[in-house]
Design a protein around this motif. Structure first.
Motif, mmCIF file in Angstrom:
data_model
loop_
_atom_site.group_PDB
_atom_site.id
_atom_site.type_symbol
_atom_site.label_atom_id
_atom_site.label_comp_id
_atom_site.label_asym_id
_atom_site.label_seq_id
_atom_site.Cartn_x
_atom_site.Cartn_y
_atom_site.Cartn_z
ATOM 1 N N MET A 1 0.841 -1.177 0.000
ATOM 2 C CA MET A 1 0.000 0.000 0.000
ATOM 3 C C MET A 1 0.888 1.243 0.000
ATOM 4 N N ILE A 2 0.497 2.232 -0.810
ATOM 5 C CA ILE A 2 1.282 3.457 -0.922
ATOM 6 C C ILE A 2 0.851 4.422 0.172
ATOM 7 N N PRO A 3 1.804 4.928 0.953
ATOM 8 C CA PRO A 3 1.422 5.889 1.997
ATOM 9 C C PRO A 3 0.986 7.224 1.377
ATOM 10 N N ILE A 4 -0.057 7.790 1.932
ATOM 11 C CA ILE A 4 -0.570 9.066 1.453
ATOM 12 C C ILE A 4 0.130 10.174 2.213
ATOM 13 N N LYS A 5 0.591 11.168 1.456
ATOM 14 C CA LYS A 5 1.274 12.289 2.091
ATOM 15 C C LYS A 5 0.274 13.101 2.907
ATOM 16 N N LEU A 6 0.781 13.745 3.908
ATOM 17 C CA LEU A 6 -0.060 14.567 4.773
ATOM 18 C C LEU A 6 -0.682 15.709 3.987
ATOM 19 N N SER A 7 0.038 16.281 3.031
ATOM 20 C CA SER A 7 -0.496 17.383 2.257
ATOM 21 C C SER A 7 -1.655 16.915 1.371
ATOM 22 N N SER A 8 -1.610 15.681 0.886
ATOM 23 C CA SER A 8 -2.705 15.137 0.090
ATOM 24 C C SER A 8 -3.960 14.964 0.944
ATOM 25 N N LYS A 9 -3.770 14.534 2.194
ATOM 26 C CA LYS A 9 -4.914 14.397 3.100
ATOM 27 C C LYS A 9 -5.550 15.758 3.367
ATOM 28 N N LYS A 10 -4.712 16.778 3.530
ATOM 29 C CA LYS A 10 -5.241 18.122 3.761
ATOM 30 C C LYS A 10 -6.001 18.627 2.543
ATOM 31 N N LYS A 11 -5.465 18.344 1.351
ATOM 32 C CA LYS A 11 -6.142 18.770 0.121
ATOM 33 C C LYS A 11 -7.504 18.096 -0.004
ATOM 34 N N MET A 12 -7.556 16.796 0.276
ATOM 35 C CA MET A 12 -8.815 16.073 0.204
ATOM 36 C C MET A 12 -9.812 16.596 1.241
ATOM 37 N N ARG A 13 -9.343 16.856 2.447
ATOM 38 C CA ARG A 13 -10.213 17.379 3.493
ATOM 39 C C ARG A 13 -10.743 18.757 3.120
#
Length: 73
Positions: A1-13
């Motif tokens: 599984m590819i780890p999701i970057k924290l910045s990507s999580k913020k963008k999605m949120r």
């Protein structure tokens, strides 16, 4: 599984939050039109639909199958 970057999580949120706000605004606008302006708009629609209008269209000559004038205006 590819780890999701924290910045990507913020963008999605942030995208989800903005989408939620837009949907909430649209629902609020629908409620305003329905409940606040509903009576006025209903009256305006009734007046528009029952308006008496005189339409005098120009009609051409009507011929029968033999080419003779049948009716004329």
């Amino acid at each position: 599984m590819i780890p999701i970057k924290l910045s990507s999580k913020k963008k999605m949120r942030n995208t989800l939050f903005i989408s939620f706000l837009i949907i909430l605004c649209l629902i609020g606008r629908i409620g305003y039109i329905q409940f606040v302006q509903g009576g006025e708009l209903s009256t305006m629609a009734y007046q528009q639909q029952t308006l008496d209008r005189s339409i005098n269209p120009k009609r051409g000559t009507i011929y029968d199958r033999n080419g003779k004038k049948c009716l004329s205006s």
